[in-house]
Write an enzyme that holds these catalytic residues in place. Structure first.
Site, mmCIF file in Angstrom:
data_model
loop_
_atom_site.group_PDB
_atom_site.id
_atom_site.type_symbol
_atom_site.label_atom_id
_atom_site.label_comp_id
_atom_site.label_asym_id
_atom_site.label_seq_id
_atom_site.Cartn_x
_atom_site.Cartn_y
_atom_site.Cartn_z
ATOM 1 N N GLY A 32 12.890 -0.260 8.065
ATOM 2 C CA GLY A 32 12.200 -1.670 7.758
ATOM 3 C C GLY A 32 12.645 -2.789 6.745
ATOM 4 O O GLY A 32 12.258 -3.047 5.947
ATOM 5 N N ASP B 78 11.311 2.130 15.940
ATOM 6 C CA ASP B 78 10.157 2.187 15.298
ATOM 7 C C ASP B 78 9.936 3.463 14.445
ATOM 8 O O ASP B 78 9.787 4.360 15.224
ATOM 9 C CB ASP B 78 9.015 2.192 16.490
ATOM 10 C CG ASP B 78 7.516 2.063 15.953
ATOM 11 O OD1 ASP B 78 7.402 2.449 14.796
ATOM 12 O OD2 ASP B 78 6.628 1.930 16.510
ATOM 13 N N VAL B 79 10.040 3.441 13.392
ATOM 14 C CA VAL B 79 9.963 4.931 12.492
ATOM 15 C C VAL B 79 8.683 5.315 12.423
ATOM 16 O O VAL B 79 8.644 6.448 11.863
ATOM 17 C CB VAL B 79 10.812 4.621 10.931
ATOM 18 C CG1 VAL B 79 12.280 4.354 11.294
ATOM 19 C CG2 VAL B 79 10.120 3.419 10.222
ATOM 20 N N ASN C 112 11.768 2.295 3.194
ATOM 21 C CA ASN C 112 10.979 1.237 2.705
ATOM 22 C C ASN C 112 9.974 0.968 3.906
ATOM 23 O O ASN C 112 8.994 -0.017 3.536
ATOM 24 C CB ASN C 112 12.307 0.350 2.767
ATOM 25 C CG ASN C 112 11.456 -1.179 2.285
ATOM 26 O OD1 ASN C 112 10.825 -1.313 1.585
ATOM 27 N ND2 ASN C 112 11.575 -2.217 3.440
ATOM 28 N N SER D 182 3.763 2.494 -4.109
ATOM 29 C CA SER D 182 3.007 1.109 -4.289
ATOM 30 C C SER D 182 2.098 1.182 -5.458
ATOM 31 O O SER D 182 1.613 2.445 -5.676
ATOM 32 C CB SER D 182 2.198 0.734 -2.897
ATOM 33 O OG SER D 182 1.313 -0.262 -3.259
ATOM 34 N N TYR E 253 -4.056 2.987 3.149
ATOM 35 C CA TYR E 253 -2.704 2.497 2.868
ATOM 36 C C TYR E 253 -2.344 3.083 1.592
ATOM 37 O O TYR E 253 -1.354 3.684 1.321
ATOM 38 C CB TYR E 253 -2.547 1.030 2.765
ATOM 39 C CG TYR E 253 -1.036 0.833 2.160
ATOM 40 C CD1 TYR E 253 -0.053 0.557 2.885
ATOM 41 C CD2 TYR E 253 -1.486 0.102 0.980
ATOM 42 C CE1 TYR E 253 1.254 0.099 2.205
ATOM 43 C CE2 TYR E 253 -0.211 -0.495 0.719
ATOM 44 C CZ TYR E 253 1.172 -0.461 1.033
ATOM 45 O OH TYR E 253 1.926 -1.077 0.310
ATOM 46 N N ALA F 10 -3.796 5.588 -0.027
ATOM 47 C CA ALA F 10 -3.510 6.970 -0.002
ATOM 48 C C ALA F 10 -2.354 7.529 0.487
ATOM 49 O O ALA F 10 -1.789 8.548 0.164
ATOM 50 C CB ALA F 10 -4.883 7.517 0.846
ATOM 51 N N ALA F 11 -1.933 6.802 1.664
ATOM 52 C CA ALA F 11 -0.470 7.183 2.208
ATOM 53 C C ALA F 11 0.600 7.003 1.293
ATOM 54 O O ALA F 11 1.612 7.820 1.223
ATOM 55 C CB ALA F 11 -0.425 6.365 3.552
ATOM 56 N N LYS F 12 0.623 5.879 0.260
ATOM 57 C CA LYS F 12 1.433 5.829 -0.740
ATOM 58 C C LYS F 12 1.320 6.836 -1.873
ATOM 59 O O LYS F 12 2.370 7.259 -2.246
ATOM 60 C CB LYS F 12 1.465 4.199 -1.170
ATOM 61 C CG LYS F 12 1.720 3.370 -0.450
ATOM 62 C CD LYS F 12 3.085 3.192 0.137
ATOM 63 C CE LYS F 12 3.710 2.027 0.916
ATOM 64 N NZ LYS F 12 5.209 2.183 1.217
HETATM 65 P P1 NAD Z 1 7.174 -6.914 4.955
HETATM 66 O O1 NAD Z 1 6.043 -6.936 5.922
HETATM 67 O O2 NAD Z 1 7.822 -8.234 4.560
HETATM 68 O O3 NAD Z 1 8.599 -6.034 5.708
HETATM 69 C C1 NAD Z 1 8.503 -4.903 6.341
HETATM 70 C C2 NAD Z 1 9.624 -4.575 7.079
HETATM 71 O O4 NAD Z 1 9.149 -3.333 7.820
HETATM 72 C C3 NAD Z 1 9.764 -5.474 8.202
HETATM 73 O O5 NAD Z 1 11.204 -5.508 8.046
HETATM 74 C C4 NAD Z 1 9.578 -4.919 9.543
HETATM 75 O O6 NAD Z 1 10.261 -5.184 10.572
HETATM 76 C C5 NAD Z 1 9.785 -3.387 9.198
HETATM 77 N N1 NAD Z 1 8.695 -2.546 9.595
HETATM 78 C C6 NAD Z 1 7.478 -2.392 9.982
HETATM 79 N N2 NAD Z 1 6.857 -1.430 10.804
HETATM 80 C C7 NAD Z 1 7.987 -0.863 11.260
HETATM 81 C C8 NAD Z 1 8.166 0.344 11.921
HETATM 82 N N3 NAD Z 1 7.181 0.833 12.501
HETATM 83 N N4 NAD Z 1 9.619 0.731 12.290
HETATM 84 C C9 NAD Z 1 10.770 -0.036 11.631
HETATM 85 N N5 NAD Z 1 10.588 -1.008 10.869
HETATM 86 C C10 NAD Z 1 9.188 -1.400 10.620
HETATM 87 O O7 NAD Z 1 6.872 -5.914 3.847
HETATM 88 P P2 NAD Z 1 7.426 -5.998 2.323
HETATM 89 O O8 NAD Z 1 6.497 -6.472 1.276
HETATM 90 O O9 NAD Z 1 8.939 -6.063 2.106
HETATM 91 O O10 NAD Z 1 7.252 -4.446 2.184
HETATM 92 C C11 NAD Z 1 8.332 -3.190 2.207
HETATM 93 C C12 NAD Z 1 7.805 -2.047 1.616
HETATM 94 O O11 NAD Z 1 7.148 -2.246 0.212
HETATM 95 C C13 NAD Z 1 6.574 -1.629 2.468
HETATM 96 O O12 NAD Z 1 6.745 0.038 2.252
HETATM 97 C C14 NAD Z 1 5.315 -1.733 1.469
HETATM 98 O O13 NAD Z 1 4.292 -0.910 1.765
HETATM 99 C C15 NAD Z 1 5.904 -1.640 0.269
HETATM 100 N N6 NAD Z 1 5.146 -2.476 -0.902
HETATM 101 C C16 NAD Z 1 5.152 -3.888 -0.606
HETATM 102 C C17 NAD Z 1 4.122 -4.574 -1.471
HETATM 103 C C18 NAD Z 1 4.016 -6.162 -1.523
HETATM 104 O O14 NAD Z 1 3.332 -6.533 -2.406
HETATM 105 N N7 NAD Z 1 4.911 -6.869 -0.620
HETATM 106 C C19 NAD Z 1 3.529 -3.835 -2.655
HETATM 107 C C20 NAD Z 1 3.700 -2.451 -2.665
HETATM 108 C C21 NAD Z 1 4.328 -1.862 -1.746
#
Ligand code: NAD
Length: 258
Positions: free
Chosen positions: A14, A65-66, A92, A150, A164, A166-168
């Site tokens: 991701g 698609d992971v 990620n 998260s 979400y 709960a999954a984290k």
């Molecule tokens: P984002 O939406 O900007 O990026 C998500 C990335 O995941 C993208 O590159 C997308 O292509 C990829 N992706 C989505 N579904 C996918 C799938 N099924 N298979 C492969 N790739 C997939 O999100 P982000 O904010 O950069 O989040 C990254 C991580 O950090 C995530 O796990 C998110 O839950 C976690 N997170 C984010 C925040 C926040 O505030 N942004 C807070 C806590 C945790």
């Protein structure tokens, strides 16, 4: 400081944007061989790869698609075919999918959220395991798996984000089992747990809303993806964190202090 990352083979799921892309860039700057992954091929892939490949490492894109176990296996296989093994895995990929309160959650939504946030990390790690073991054995240093948790894993998440969160929390927990049973294989497991970062994850909020929410955090603002990236370098580097495993590092501007 992160000199031992040069030539390390790092797969980041991701990672076509946001926190994942900033991590890919940070590893490339430190000379790593990096796998960038997304469900779809981004429109600007060629220019992004050209930019990243001007840094000190090597970056290749792998579409998968992971949230599908079969594609998780295929991703690992494709990365290993390209780089010959895996030294560092960063799980990620994740996201809300949508915001749905309890009354609206059906089986399809349950599966979509847990597949993306929990199944993906477990299956990619499972398929990477033999390669991580091999890396540790050959190099005499540990391989590293980094989960992305998260703040929602502690708090339960905001409106419509209960599944979400709960999954984290599930991710924060399952690494304890992996540490107990796979430290002998030379693998370290740690979690980076972001607070609120300004990425597409918050695309449903306008600038004023983000500023108002951010003002409520001790640091007074959302985090920026490049502020999370060094924590991945830290957990990947044996020189920095060789005796650290089973930990959750909160990168949240003081938003939550467990
Ligand atoms: P984002 O939406 O900007 O990026 C998500 C990335 O995941 C993208 O590159 C997308 O292509 C990829 N992706 C989505 N579904 C996918 C799938 N099924 N298979 C492969 N790739 C997939 O999100 P982000 O904010 O950069 O989040 C990254 C991580 O950090 C995530 O796990 C998110 O839950 C976690 N997170 C984010 C925040 C926040 O505030 N942004 C807070 C806590 C945790």
């Amino acid at each position: 400081m992160f000199g031992d990352l040069k030539g390390r083979r790092v797969l980041v799921t991701g990672s076509t944007q946001g926190i994942g892309l900033a991590a890919v860039e940070a590893f490339a700057r430190h000379g790593a061989l990096v796998g960038m992954n997304g469900r779809k091929t981004p429109a600007d892939l060629d220019s992004t790869l050209a930019r990243l490949n001007e840094l000190d490492g090597e970056v290749a894109f792998f579409s998968a698609d992971v949230s599908s176990s079969a594609e998780a296996a295929r991703l690992v296989e494709a990365f290993v075919a390209r780089f010959g093994g895996i030294d560092v895995l960063i799980n990620n990929a994740g996201g809300l999918v949508a915001r749905k309160p309890l009354e609206e959650i059906d089986d399809e939504f349950f599966d979509a959220v847990t597949d993306l946030n929990a199944r993906s990390a477990l299956m990619v790690t499972k398929h990477a395991l033999p390669h991580l073991k091999d890396s540790a054995k050959r190099s005499g240093t540990s391989a590293s798996v980094i989960l992305v948790g998260s703040v929602a894993g502690y708090t339960g998440g905001g409106p419509g984000a209960g599944l979400y969160g709960a999954a984290k929390a599930w991710l924060h927990n399952i690494q304890k089992n992996w540490v107990a049973f796979h430290t002998k294989d030379g693998i370290r497991f740690n979690t980076v747990s972001p607070g609120t970062f300004d990425t597409a994850f918050h695309a449903d909020k306008d600038t004023d809303t983000k500023a108002r929410i951010g003002a409520g955090f001790p640091m007074g603002r959302f985090g920026r993806p490049e502020e999370c990236a060094p924590t991945f370098l830290f957990f990947a580097s044996n020189a920095c964190s060789g005796y650290i495993t089973g930990q959750v590092l909160d990168v949240n501007g003081g938003q939550y202090m467990p």
